[in-house]
Design an enzyme around this catalytic site. Structure first.
Site, PDB file in Angstrom:
ATOM      1  N   GLU A  27      16.243  -9.617   4.961  1.00 50.77           N
ATOM      2  CA  GLU A  27      15.965 -11.197   5.204  1.00 50.77           C
ATOM      3  C   GLU A  27      15.989 -11.876   3.942  1.00 50.77           C
ATOM      4  O   GLU A  27      15.941 -13.237   3.906  1.00 50.77           O
ATOM      5  CB  GLU A  27      14.502 -11.362   5.888  1.00 50.77           C
ATOM      6  CG  GLU A  27      13.213 -11.255   4.901  1.00 50.77           C
ATOM      7  CD  GLU A  27      12.847 -10.153   4.424  1.00 50.77           C
ATOM      8  OE1 GLU A  27      11.956  -9.878   3.572  1.00 50.77           O
ATOM      9  OE2 GLU A  27      13.467  -8.790   4.886  1.00 50.77           O
TER      10      GLU A  27
ATOM     11  N   GLN B  51       9.980   3.800   4.555  1.00 44.19           N
ATOM     12  CA  GLN B  51       9.105   5.036   4.139  1.00 44.19           C
ATOM     13  C   GLN B  51       8.270   5.611   5.258  1.00 44.19           C
ATOM     14  O   GLN B  51       8.083   6.743   5.140  1.00 44.19           O
ATOM     15  CB  GLN B  51       8.044   4.204   3.043  1.00 44.19           C
ATOM     16  CG  GLN B  51       8.770   3.794   1.711  1.00 44.19           C
ATOM     17  CD  GLN B  51       7.904   2.982   0.862  1.00 44.19           C
ATOM     18  OE1 GLN B  51       6.562   2.773   1.305  1.00 44.19           O
ATOM     19  NE2 GLN B  51       8.341   2.108   0.211  1.00 44.19           N
TER      20      GLN B  51
ATOM     21  N   GLY C 218       0.897  -1.097  -0.032  1.00 41.98           N
ATOM     22  CA  GLY C 218       0.010  -0.070   0.009  1.00 41.98           C
ATOM     23  C   GLY C 218       0.914   1.068   0.039  1.00 41.98           C
ATOM     24  O   GLY C 218       2.054   1.388  -0.225  1.00 41.98           O
TER      25      GLY C 218
ATOM     26  N   HIS D 274      15.316  -5.548   1.406  1.00 38.85           N
ATOM     27  CA  HIS D 274      14.658  -7.122   2.168  1.00 38.85           C
ATOM     28  C   HIS D 274      15.935  -7.444   2.514  1.00 38.85           C
ATOM     29  O   HIS D 274      16.566  -8.446   2.040  1.00 38.85           O
ATOM     30  CB  HIS D 274      13.841  -7.861   1.701  1.00 38.85           C
ATOM     31  CG  HIS D 274      12.503  -7.164   1.407  1.00 38.85           C
ATOM     32  ND1 HIS D 274      11.162  -7.756   2.182  1.00 38.85           N
ATOM     33  CD2 HIS D 274      11.859  -6.264   0.516  1.00 38.85           C
ATOM     34  CE1 HIS D 274      10.433  -7.064   1.651  1.00 38.85           C
ATOM     35  NE2 HIS D 274      10.548  -6.222   0.808  1.00 38.85           N
TER      36      HIS D 274
ATOM     37  N   CYS E 270      11.678  -1.425   3.904  1.00 35.95           N
ATOM     38  CA  CYS E 270      10.760  -1.529   2.971  1.00 35.95           C
ATOM     39  C   CYS E 270       9.618  -0.249   3.330  1.00 35.95           C
ATOM     40  O   CYS E 270      10.086   0.897   3.501  1.00 35.95           O
ATOM     41  CB  CYS E 270      10.182  -2.678   2.665  1.00 35.95           C
ATOM     42  SG  CYS E 270       9.423  -2.820   0.882  1.00 35.95           S
TER      43      CYS E 270
ATOM     44  N   ASN F 215      10.621  -5.364  -3.132  1.00 33.40           N
ATOM     45  CA  ASN F 215       9.409  -5.538  -3.236  1.00 33.40           C
ATOM     46  C   ASN F 215       8.712  -4.316  -2.972  1.00 33.40           C
ATOM     47  O   ASN F 215       8.063  -4.176  -1.911  1.00 33.40           O
ATOM     48  CB  ASN F 215       8.633  -6.567  -2.753  1.00 33.40           C
ATOM     49  CG  ASN F 215       7.294  -6.631  -3.067  1.00 33.40           C
ATOM     50  OD1 ASN F 215       6.702  -5.895  -3.980  1.00 33.40           O
ATOM     51  ND2 ASN F 215       6.706  -7.415  -2.304  1.00 33.40           N
TER      52      ASN F 215
END
Length: 391
Positions: free
Chosen positions: A368, A244, A214, A366, A240, A282
């Site tokens: 991870e 933001q 979103g 990311h 991620c 992503n």
């Protein structure tokens, strides 16, 4: 575009995006950050290793629809428990196999991420297009609360507990608390809407803000929580969407990328060391460079600052002289001076932030991995080092 259906029958709507990873389709399907998105895979063969019980990043498939060039006819892996087709059917997710995934990817790159649909029940393209245009856009979508855990839960390390961390679940992947637990962290995962007061009341050694789907500007509750945690002086690590959210809490703005970063091959430079990480991404939104006022989504034929159109010279390059000037200057925030710590070398997009006088940092990618690469796994060690020094 016509193709062959697989997975569930029916109709689905979402934002059309693409993923450049050649591996990790199971992790992609179950990543909550793909909520309300139709994902096209650029790798030609998907489903070769089937679906297992070890690799899911959440308890369900989150993509709205799935587009591949050629789904595997047979799963071939000793770990496989089911075929991809059966898995999507069980999860009620429609898929489509089309020969033109390269053309589709080029269209998204040139025109930007757009609303789309997959349907096995509608034969009239015009009628389907009308419903696509009536479907919600990603800009303004508050999806973190949709994918977040409804109740807190704890992930404990196998051995001694060294640190206690509260992880704010904005769409967290299973691998993240697992990575923290492997370093001795007892991780209390809390809902996305948890307030800063509730987080601080748990008396953690530090706070983690996760990835998620979103528009970050729509998650004002998470921004408020971040500010509450920053005011409490706790160590913070965000990734991620969490990065933001930190940007918004520091007074920066966010904007929608033309087609986002999705895959396992994004080169990112650490501006303090010059080291380049190959990273897993992503996200469709990003933080604006300090001093940049960005409008919303760019129109076709226009490029946002920090983003090049196909065929244009990229502002971010693998040499220091091409790092955007704004990314090399400290800037003031309500919590002291901060710097852009990382930039994407493909397009100059902000990939990390760090406060200079507080134990707070974030990255847009990311660490991870899941499925990979694992270049940035040391960021969890950096967070634990902050937790140790803050004691």
């Amino acid at each position: 575009m016509h193709g062959t259906g697989f997975g569930a029958d029916g109709e689905t709507f979402g934002e059309m995006v693409f993923n450049t990873g050649m591996t990790g389709y199971q992790e992609t399907l179950t990543d909550p950050s793909y909520c309300r998105q139709i994902v096209a895979m650029t790798a030609p063969h998907i489903g070769n290793t089937g679906v297992n019980d070890e690799d899911p990043e959440s308890g369900q498939v989150w993509v709205s629809g799935y587009v591949v060039r050629e789904p595997a006819r047979i799963a071939s892996s000793w770990r496989a428990r089911r075929e991809l087709d059966d898995y999507l059917r069980t999860e009620n997710v429609p898929g489509i196999a089309v020969r033109g995934t390269r053309l589709l990817t080029r269209r998204v790159r040139e025109q930007g991420a757009m609303r789309a649909a997959i349907s096995t029940v509608e034969s009239d393209p015009g009628a389907l297009l009308e419903r696509v245009l009536d479907s919600p856009e990603m800009t303004g979508a508050d999806l973190a609360r949709v994918v977040s855990t409804p109740e807190p839960y704890t992930v404990r390390p196998a051995g001694q507990v060294r640190y206690r961390v509260v992880a704010v679940d904005l769409g967290i992947k299973t691998s993240t608390p697992r990575n923290l637990a492997a370093r001795g962290c007892e991780v209390l995962v809390v809902p996305a809407t948890s307030s800063g007061q509730e987080i601080v009341a748990a008396s953690p050694d530090g706070v983690f803000f996760s990835n998620g789907p979103g528009d970050p500007a729509a998650a004002s509750y998470a921004v408020d929580a971040m500010r509450g945690v920053l005011e409490a002086g706790l160590p913070v690590f965000g990734i991620c969407l969490g990065s933001q959210i930190l940007a918004l809490a520091l007074g920066l703005s966010t904007y929608k990328l033309r087609y986002g970063h999705r895959g396992v091959n994004q080169p990112v430079m650490d501006l303090s060391t010059g080291r380049v990480y190959i990273t897993s991404h992503n996200h469709g939104f990003a933080a604006a460079l300090p001093g940049e006022a960005l409008p919303g989504e760019a129109l076709p034929g226009e490029a946002l600052p920090g983003e090049a159109l196909p065929g244009e010279a990229l502002p971010g390059a693998a040499v220091w002289s091409h790092v955007p000037t704004q990314a090399r200057r400290p800037f003031e925030t309500p919590y002291g001076p901060a710097v852009v710590s990382h930039v994407n070398l493909n397009d100059g997009v902000v990939e990390g932030l760090r406060l200079l006088e507080r134990p707070v940092f974030s990255v847009q990618y990311h660490p991870e991995a899941a499925p990979g690469p694992h270049d940035a796994a040391d960021h969890f060690d950096q967070f634990c080092a902050l937790l140790e020094r803050a004691r």
